[in-house]
Each structure stands twice: as structure tokens, then as C-alpha cells.
Motif scaffolding. Structure first.
Motif, PDB file in Angstrom:
ATOM      1  N   THR A   1      57.777  43.768  74.018  1.00  0.00           N
ATOM      2  CA  THR A   1      58.259  43.077  72.811  1.00  0.00           C
ATOM      3  C   THR A   1      58.062  41.565  72.953  1.00  0.00           C
TER       4      THR A   1
ATOM      5  N   GLU B   1      63.990  42.168  71.545  1.00  0.00           N
ATOM      6  CA  GLU B   1      64.176  43.396  72.320  1.00  0.00           C
ATOM      7  C   GLU B   1      65.659  43.758  72.368  1.00  0.00           C
ATOM      8  N   LYS B   2      66.007  44.900  71.808  1.00  0.00           N
ATOM      9  CA  LYS B   2      67.369  45.448  71.825  1.00  0.00           C
ATOM     10  C   LYS B   2      68.428  44.366  71.543  1.00  0.00           C
TER      11      LYS B   2
ATOM     12  N   GLY C   1      63.410  47.655  70.164  1.00  0.00           N
ATOM     13  CA  GLY C   1      62.981  46.350  69.676  1.00  0.00           C
ATOM     14  C   GLY C   1      63.139  46.350  68.160  1.00  0.00           C
TER      15      GLY C   1
ATOM     16  N   ILE D   1      61.232  49.320  66.540  1.00  0.00           N
ATOM     17  CA  ILE D   1      59.905  49.621  67.102  1.00  0.00           C
ATOM     18  C   ILE D   1      60.046  50.903  67.922  1.00  0.00           C
TER      19      ILE D   1
HETATM   20  C1  G1P Z   1      60.886  50.399  74.940  1.00  0.00           C
HETATM   21  C2  G1P Z   1      60.594  49.047  74.282  1.00  0.00           C
HETATM   22  C3  G1P Z   1      61.407  48.919  72.992  1.00  0.00           C
HETATM   23  C4  G1P Z   1      61.098  50.099  72.080  1.00  0.00           C
HETATM   24  C5  G1P Z   1      61.362  51.416  72.823  1.00  0.00           C
HETATM   25  C6  G1P Z   1      60.915  52.587  71.974  1.00  0.00           C
HETATM   26  O1  G1P Z   1      62.213  50.425  75.414  1.00  0.00           O
HETATM   27  O2  G1P Z   1      60.893  48.024  75.188  1.00  0.00           O
HETATM   28  O3  G1P Z   1      61.065  47.719  72.346  1.00  0.00           O
HETATM   29  O4  G1P Z   1      61.886  49.981  70.916  1.00  0.00           O
HETATM   30  O5  G1P Z   1      60.636  51.472  74.062  1.00  0.00           O
HETATM   31  O6  G1P Z   1      61.257  53.806  72.577  1.00  0.00           O
HETATM   32  P1  G1P Z   1      62.749  51.520  76.497  1.00  0.00           P
HETATM   33  O7  G1P Z   1      63.087  52.744  75.688  1.00  0.00           O
HETATM   34  O8  G1P Z   1      61.629  51.739  77.455  1.00  0.00           O
HETATM   35  O9  G1P Z   1      63.947  50.900  77.131  1.00  0.00           O
END
Ligand code: G1P
Length: 288
Positions: A231, A190-191, A170, A203
Motif C-alpha cells: 500500500t 494501510e489498515k 488498505g 483493497i
Molecule cells: C494485505 C495488504 C492490504 C490488503 C489485504 C487484502 O494485508 O497489505 O492492503 O487490503 O492484503 O487481503 P494482509 O491481509 O496481508 O495483512
């Protein structure tokens, strides 16, 4: 509003770690001599929090066993006079008070955190993804809690990311920079990828939330993949209260992917009091 509770979402399949995660939880993969999740638990305990809810799912019972007593093993170690190991094994079950909440359907990180609404019981909560090992002088989550206590608002951890990072994390939009390390957040995505990223501030898996996060998650629509992203829920929260971001001080190893895991293992092995020296020699000899 003291932060006394923490949530560890640990229900995912660990697909980035297959085949190692086919029959064991990703969170139980050892980094040197401790499973990944124990580093997160120690970070939480280091911040003075003792109540921890782990969000689990089918096939994750090893997590519960790891933090439970192990009477047969303890008797065995005592009989053999292995007192150091006995102390270490006993210490793990005494680290914190653990609750386990099963997430039947894996509907995203926001949904996983919502599972802990009853555990939070109207109090603020920390949330930490167990993929990350933070090696910081002041535990990373404590750095966030300090800002939470000062601002009385939700806080997220930030780190500078490169182009690739905008596809993995994020990303926030800054409303105002309040100090070297503290930002007020205007928005987040988000991404988003490099073209749509608001900034290079990612994030990185550590959050402290006001109790209103749970209502915000309930109001959040699922994304294109049917998942409720935390996010997006924080964006909903931003409509009614401020959110702050903190650039953490220390090192972070993203052990949720194979290369990051290897980096974390090598870095922590080099710092290890027992293995540091020998590991340095092994690396030197391997490099010829
Ligand atoms: C999640 C969150 C993302 C964050 C990340 C950190 O994504 O959705 O916003 O930046 O963790 O590790 P995931 O890694 O679960 O896809």
C-alpha cells in the motif's frame, strides 16, 4: 503491454490459521477438494496468464510438489483404472509454468512482491494473495486486466467494507469516479481504522502493476513493524503515475481467517455439482 505474468506471495506463517498451519502451509489447506492456492492459480490461468511466480519460504515445499508431476501416483492411478483422478492430477501440473522464489526474511507484502522483480523482467505483472477465493463470472484478475489494458496504468481491486474492514484492509481515497465500477485513486492508507479511513473502499488482494512498481517498492520505507507494505509502495507510485481501482463483480471469500474460510467452504460446497444437494440436506438436518 499485455499482462503475461503473475505473482502469488505465499511466504507468510499463516498465524491466523494456527494450529492447522503449524506444520503445513496455509496455502495447502483444502477447500472442498483443492488446496486454497489452486483456486488462485485457476483464476490466473482463467485470465490467460501462464507464467506464475510463487514467493515461498522455509516449510513450503508442499506447494512446489502440488504443482509438479507426480509419476508414482500417476502410474498407480493408471493401474487401478482411476482415469478421472489421473486426468485431474495430471491437469494440475500442466496448469501453468511455475517459478518459485524464496523470501528469506518476511518483511511484508511489498518486499515479497519485490522478490519477483527479476521474474517480471520489465513487464507488467499481476499480483494475487492466495487467501482470497474469488467466485466471479469473469475471473477477478481479468476484470482488473481489462482496465489495465484500457488505461495503461496500475489497477487494484476494490470492495465495499464495513467498519471492521477498515482495520483489515488498505483503504483508498477517490480522486474521480470514472464509471459505476472504476475509480481513479488519489491516495490510500494501510489498515487505517474507521476514524482515519478515507472511504469504505477496501483493497482486496488483487493488483495489476506497471513495471515501475519495483522502483517504487525500493523507495518505500518500512512501517512501524519493520515491514514494507505494498500500500505504501503504491502511494510512492502515485507520485509519478495514475492508479485505478475496480469494484469487482462476483463473490469473494476471505479464506485467510477461520470464519471466512468456513463461509467459503460452505458456499462453494453448496454450489458444487456433486456435493451441492447432499450438503444442503446435511445443513438442513443439522439445523433441525
Ligand atoms: C494485505 C495488504 C492490504 C490488503 C489485504 C487484502 O494485508 O497489505 O492492503 O487490503 O492484503 O487481503 P494482509 O491481509 O496481508 O495483512
Amino acid at each position: 503491454m499485455r499482462v503475461k505474468k503473475a505473482i502469488i506471495p505465499a511466504a507468510g506463517f499463516g498465524t491466523r490459521f494456527l494450529p492447522a498451519t503449524k506444520a503445513q502451509p496455509k496455502e495447502m489447506i483444502p477447500v472442498i477438494d483443492k488446496p486454497l492456492i489452486q483456486y488462485t492459480v485457476e483464476e490466473i490461468v482463467g485470465a490467460g496468464i501462464r507464467q506464475i511466480a510463487v514467493i515461498t519460504s522455509r516449510g513450503k515445499s508442499a506447494l512446489e510438489d502440488h504443482f509438479d508431476l507426480s509419476p508414482e501416483l500417476e502410474v498407480f492411478l493408471e493401474e487401478k483404472g482411476k482415469m478421472d483422478l489421473l486426468e485431474e492430477v495430471r491437469g494440475i501440473s500442466g496448469l501453468a509454468e511455475f517459478s518459485y522464489i524464496r523470501q528469506a526474511h518476511m518483511l511484508g507484502l511489498g518486499h515479497a512482491i519485490l522478490m519477483a522483480e527479476g521474474f517480471a523482467a520489465g513487464e507488467p505483472v499481476a499480483a494475487l494473495t492466495p487467501d482470497d477465493i474469488y467466485d466471479c463470472g469473469v475471473p477477478c484478475i481479468k476484470q482488473l486486466i481489462e482496465v489495465f489494458e484500457e488505461r495503461r496504468a496500475s489497477v487494484i481491486v476494490l470492495g465495499r467494507v464495513d467498519k471492521e474492514g477498515t482495520k483489515k484492509y488498505g483503504i483508498i481515497k477517490v480522486k474521480k469516479q470514472l464509471s459505476d465500477r472504476v475509480f481513479e485513486v488519489a491516495d490510500m492508507a494501510e489498515k487505517p481504522g474507521p476514524e482515519k479511513a478515507f472511504s469504505d473502499l477496501g483493497i482486496l488482494g488483487r493488483y495489476v502493476f506497471t513495471p515501475e512498481i519495483f522502483e517504487a517498492i525500493k523507495k518505500t520505507s518500512a512501517d512501524a513493524r519493520g515491514e514494507i507494505q505494498i500500500t505504501d509502495a503504491i502511494r510512492v507510485l502515485l507520485n509519478s503515475q495514475p492508479v485505478y481501482g475496480v469494484l469487482f463483480e462476483g463473490k469473494r471469500y476471505d479464506c485467510g481467517n477461520k470464519l471466512g474460510f468456513l463461509e467459503g467452504t460452505i458456499a462453494l460446497a453448496l454450489k458444487h455439482p456433486e456435493f451441492g444437494g447432499p450438503v444442503r440436506d446435511i445443513i438442513k438436518s443439522l439445523l433441525g
